[in-house]
Design a protein around this motif. Structure first.
Motif, PDB file in Angstrom:
ATOM      1  N   GLY A 190       5.106  -1.658  10.667  1.00  0.00           N
ATOM      2  CA  GLY A 190       6.204  -2.364  10.021  1.00  0.00           C
ATOM      3  C   GLY A 190       7.244  -1.419   9.485  1.00  0.00           C
ATOM      4  O   GLY A 190       7.327  -0.261   9.886  1.00  0.00           O
ATOM      5  N   ASP A 191       8.043  -1.927   8.533  1.00  0.00           N
ATOM      6  CA  ASP A 191       9.204  -1.170   8.078  1.00  0.00           C
ATOM      7  C   ASP A 191       8.972  -0.563   6.701  1.00  0.00           C
ATOM      8  O   ASP A 191       7.978  -0.816   6.035  1.00  0.00           O
ATOM      9  CB  ASP A 191      10.447  -2.060   8.062  1.00  0.00           C
ATOM     10  CG  ASP A 191      10.262  -3.277   7.177  1.00  0.00           C
ATOM     11  OD1 ASP A 191      10.142  -3.097   5.948  1.00  0.00           O
ATOM     12  OD2 ASP A 191      10.223  -4.406   7.695  1.00  0.00           O
ATOM     13  N   VAL A 192       9.973   0.206   6.281  1.00  0.00           N
ATOM     14  CA  VAL A 192       9.869   0.964   5.039  1.00  0.00           C
ATOM     15  C   VAL A 192       9.850   0.061   3.806  1.00  0.00           C
ATOM     16  O   VAL A 192       9.475   0.491   2.714  1.00  0.00           O
ATOM     17  CB  VAL A 192      11.024   1.990   4.955  1.00  0.00           C
ATOM     18  CG1 VAL A 192      12.341   1.293   4.694  1.00  0.00           C
ATOM     19  CG2 VAL A 192      10.755   3.073   3.920  1.00  0.00           C
ATOM     20  N   CYS A 193      10.234  -1.193   3.955  1.00  0.00           N
ATOM     21  CA  CYS A 193      10.271  -2.118   2.818  1.00  0.00           C
ATOM     22  C   CYS A 193       8.940  -2.813   2.559  1.00  0.00           C
ATOM     23  O   CYS A 193       8.867  -3.724   1.729  1.00  0.00           O
ATOM     24  CB  CYS A 193      11.371  -3.164   3.030  1.00  0.00           C
ATOM     25  SG  CYS A 193      13.034  -2.464   3.072  1.00  0.00           S
ATOM     26  N   GLY A 194       7.891  -2.427   3.296  1.00  0.00           N
ATOM     27  CA  GLY A 194       6.585  -3.023   3.051  1.00  0.00           C
ATOM     28  C   GLY A 194       6.103  -2.733   1.636  1.00  0.00           C
ATOM     29  O   GLY A 194       6.318  -1.653   1.096  1.00  0.00           O
ATOM     30  N   THR A 195       5.447  -3.712   1.004  1.00  0.00           N
ATOM     31  CA  THR A 195       5.006  -3.570  -0.391  1.00  0.00           C
ATOM     32  C   THR A 195       3.486  -3.668  -0.481  1.00  0.00           C
ATOM     33  O   THR A 195       2.862  -4.424   0.264  1.00  0.00           O
ATOM     34  CB  THR A 195       5.636  -4.658  -1.274  1.00  0.00           C
ATOM     35  OG1 THR A 195       5.277  -5.952  -0.772  1.00  0.00           O
ATOM     36  CG2 THR A 195       7.159  -4.531  -1.267  1.00  0.00           C
ATOM     37  N   PRO A 196       2.871  -2.928  -1.413  1.00  0.00           N
ATOM     38  CA  PRO A 196       1.406  -2.904  -1.494  1.00  0.00           C
ATOM     39  C   PRO A 196       0.796  -4.069  -2.269  1.00  0.00           C
ATOM     40  O   PRO A 196      -0.410  -4.291  -2.191  1.00  0.00           O
ATOM     41  CB  PRO A 196       1.123  -1.570  -2.203  1.00  0.00           C
ATOM     42  CG  PRO A 196       2.341  -1.345  -3.057  1.00  0.00           C
ATOM     43  CD  PRO A 196       3.504  -1.922  -2.284  1.00  0.00           C
ATOM     44  N   PHE A 197       1.592  -4.795  -3.060  1.00  0.00           N
ATOM     45  CA  PHE A 197       1.072  -5.915  -3.841  1.00  0.00           C
ATOM     46  C   PHE A 197       2.243  -6.738  -4.340  1.00  0.00           C
ATOM     47  O   PHE A 197       3.408  -6.380  -4.125  1.00  0.00           O
ATOM     48  CB  PHE A 197       0.208  -5.424  -5.010  1.00  0.00           C
ATOM     49  CG  PHE A 197       0.882  -4.414  -5.899  1.00  0.00           C
ATOM     50  CD1 PHE A 197       1.627  -4.810  -7.001  1.00  0.00           C
ATOM     51  CD2 PHE A 197       0.775  -3.053  -5.647  1.00  0.00           C
ATOM     52  CE1 PHE A 197       2.257  -3.889  -7.813  1.00  0.00           C
ATOM     53  CE2 PHE A 197       1.399  -2.117  -6.457  1.00  0.00           C
ATOM     54  CZ  PHE A 197       2.149  -2.541  -7.541  1.00  0.00           C
ATOM     55  N   ASN A 198       1.950  -7.878  -5.019  1.00  0.00           N
ATOM     56  CA  ASN A 198       3.000  -8.770  -5.516  1.00  0.00           C
ATOM     57  C   ASN A 198       3.125  -8.763  -7.032  1.00  0.00           C
ATOM     58  O   ASN A 198       4.222  -8.770  -7.568  1.00  0.00           O
ATOM     59  CB  ASN A 198       2.744 -10.212  -5.054  1.00  0.00           C
ATOM     60  CG  ASN A 198       3.098 -10.419  -3.608  1.00  0.00           C
ATOM     61  OD1 ASN A 198       3.882  -9.671  -3.039  1.00  0.00           O
ATOM     62  ND2 ASN A 198       2.509 -11.427  -2.996  1.00  0.00           N
TER      63      ASN A 198
END
Length: 664
Positions: A354-362
């Motif tokens: 995926g891309d650089v904007c992926g997040t590890p949690f919410n």
């Protein structure tokens, strides 16, 4: 700066994990248990980012936390008297830049600062709550707790070491507690779901499906297919941060049978009981080298919001006046740490692509524990806090209806994010000029779509659609009516202004009002004035106090002396006031029950009303609000059709309106 040791108690017979025993800079962020940008390890050093800037003049090092209102908060603290309602209150601030901003070649994903409740704390655990349980079984309450377990403030920041997917993903955490005597234990727990805490019912909602959490899932080769919840558990003993342990929520079967490709199991598994199906399993990276750092503070600046202790007193340096700059942490009162999520195997980009904007949690919950045991009794907590929620594209226009020819309508993204990229398309209309950016101009009725990307090259984040309708009766207006405008005076009166070029040919005006920009009703009328001039200006005042809608639309029906009637373009005013009161729909879109988070500056009654898209009232209730955060749950939309609804909250003379997207 005092240097303390972080020793990782995650062991493997084949790996050696280095220890960092001095303050360090990671991804341009100072990890030295000090809050000052452009300052590192006890001395000025230009270029280092940190939580805050001590001086107003910003240099190359940036502050990651928004300090809006800091001076006002401190002034309120200084005038607050027992029982100290201002000092006892919680508040939070987000990141100083929009989420997913590239600053000095580093991608800042998000940041948050939270001041916990003080005194008779409304977010603490009673007996029986521990890590590994479902949040449904935790027992929050309202009470005081031992000062060594009392959280004063917490802060979190996530960034990459550069702007690209190949740059390491770092998480920085900070926590301050009231008393430094004795050992202290804390958890930073991160959820994939939109978990939230309802203070009136003292219950958690929105947690994951697997025994109250979201479990990590793997394929047969050990690759992660679905990321889950994460927890970092810290132990601060003998004036040192002696342990940071990483754990992830998994099924016990996977823990026993799966060999993950991104990290290794390091021996610990704890669920709600010995026979639990799911639990938190400890992990370690597959490669050697330091990936945790951590320090306790020396006597150092406590930030622009000051420091409020458990007894609601303000802590300052001694000697020194009571001022923001003299607010100090005492030795080891503030603990700071960093984690290389990429090295640890928890980077969503390296795990799933995926891309650089992926997040590890919410969302994140910060807690304290009674002892070093992972399943020790939980004490204090900071309620779930959102991260990585950039404003989603929400389209608006001042002219939802335009003439078939010679008309232009501007469509724009409300509260656009400067760091986002917006691209526009249309199925049957026509865009005039550029089709990128936060707004476009169109000259044809049709449907227009915007797509939002948090950064160039990132996956689609959000989209919205808006239809421009065609208004056929425009022939007279092009030759006669000009400068039709609407403005709001003191949130109580809409003032309409317009000019006609041929006054002698005009007989009268009918003023029409709408709450959706399409369905109008008359609210007043005027005859033309006798004038020797052909060009005559007119105005009309419409009282709007108490109207339960945020946006009000107006148009004129112009009648000429020949008996013909035509309509003007549409003008809009927004009935909003700047206030510390606030209303949030959580989550939004809504599947069934509407939960409104209402922040009130005082104890008061409020009227809460739900309207459908036609402006018809669906439900209205009167609630009693506490000062601070309140949650009101409404059930009237459970069996309603999908669509857009409006929540209107009236507190004293203030009206706050929020859009609800009902999806079921």
């Amino acid at each position: 700066m005092k240097t303390t040791l972080l020793f990782l108690l995650l062991t493997s017979p084949l790996l050696f994990f280095g220890q960092i025993t001095t303050p360090v800079i990671k991804a341009r962020f100072g990890v030295d248990a000090d809050l000052r940008a452009n300052y590192f390890n006890g001395a000025v050093q230009t270029g280092n980012d940190d939580w805050f800037n001590l001086v107003a003049t910003d240099t190359s090092g940036k502050a990651v936390i928004d300090t809006t209102g800091a001076a006002s908060i401190m002034a309120g603290y200084l005038t607050d008297v027992s029982p100290y309602p201002k000092r006892m209150a919680s508040f939070y601030r987000g990141m100083s830049k929009p989420s997913f901003s590239v600053v000095n070649s580093r991608l800042w994903l998000d940041a948050v600062f939270v001041r916990d409740y003080h005194g008779n704390d409304t977010t603490v655990f009673s007996v029986g709550s521990k890590n590994g349980q479902s949040p449904a079984n935790w027992t929050p309450t309202i009470q005081s707790i031992p000062d060594k377990n009392d959280i004063l403030d917490m802060m979190v920041h996530v960034r990459r070491a550069g702007p690209n997917t190949t740059d390491s993903l770092w998480m920085f955490g900070g926590i301050s507690m009231d008393n430094i005597n004795g050992d202290r234990y804390f958890d930073f727990e991160m959820y994939q779901t939109d978990i939230y805490y309802d203070r009136p019912s003292q219950q958690f909602f929105g947690y994951g499906p697997d025994a109250g959490h979201t479990s990590w899932k793997f394929d047969a080769a050990g690759n992660v297919t679905v990321p889950g919840d994460i927890i970092f558990s810290g132990s601060f003993q003998s004036s040192s941060l002696t342990q940071i342990e990483a754990r992830i929520w998994v099924s016990k079967t996977d823990w026993l049978t799966v060999a993950p490709t991104g990290f290794i199991w390091s021996g610990q598994f704890d669920g709600a009981s010995a026979g639990a199906t799911y639990g938190y399993a400890s992990i370690a990276p597959k490669t050697s080298g330091a990936f945790y750092t951590g320090l306790g503070s020396n006597t150092t600046w406590a930030g622009p919001f000051g420091l409020v202790l458990q007894d609601n007193s303000l802590q300052y340096s001694n000697p020194g006046p009571a001022s923001t700059t003299n607010s100090k942490y005492i030795t080891d009162q503030f603990i700071e740490f960093s984690v290389n999520l990429t090295k640890l195997g928890l980077d969503p980009v390296t795990l799933l692509g995926g891309d650089v904007c992926g997040t590890p949690f919410n969302r994140i919950v910060v807690k304290t524990r009674a002892s070093a045991s992972f399943t020790a009794a939980l004490k204090d907590f900071v309620a779930p806090t959102d991260l990585f929620l950039a404003a989603r594209a929400d389209l608006e226009t001042q002219t939802p209806i335009i003439c078939a020819t010679n008309s232009v309508s501007k469509i724009y993204v409300k509260d656009s994010v400067s760091s986002s990229t917006y691209t526009w398309t249309t199925t049957n209309g026509h865009i005039v000029g550029s089709s990128t950016g936060p707004s476009i101009n169109v000259d044809t009725a049709g449907t227009y779509i915007v797509k939002q990307y948090l950064q160039a090259g990132c996956s689609l984040y959000a989209s919205d659609t808006l239809a421009i309708l065609e208004f056929s009766h425009c022939f007279v207006l092009e030759n006669n009516l000009i400068d039709f405008k609407a403005s709001l005076n003191d949130q109580m009166t809409s003032r309409l202004n317009w000019t006609v070029l041929h006054n002698e040919a005009t007989k009268s005006f009918i003023i029409e009002r709408s709450f959706d920009g399409m369905n109008f009703t008359p609210v007043g009328s005027m005859n033309t004035e006798a004038s020797e001039s052909q060009v005559v200006a007119y105005n009309y005042n419409d009282g709007v106090r108490g109207i339960p809608f945020r946006d009000i639309y107006y148009r004129l029906k112009v009648n000429d002396v020949a008996g013909r009637s035509v309509y003007s373009e549409i003008a809009k005013v927004s009935v909003t006031t700047a206030s510390k009161n606030n209303v949030t729909v959580m989550p939004n879109p809504v599947k069934d029950i509407v939960h409104l988070s209402i922040s009130s500056t005082a104890e008061r009654k409020a009227q809460v009303t739900i309207y459908d898209y036609m402006g018809k009232m669906v439900e209205t209730v009167t609630v009693l609000l506490d000062k601070g955060n309140n949650v009101v749950s409404l059930y009237s939309l459970v069996n309603r059709p999908r669509g857009i609804y409006q929540a209107v909250v009236i507190m004293d003379n203030e009206l706050i309106s929020r859009k609800i997207s009902l999806t079921h």
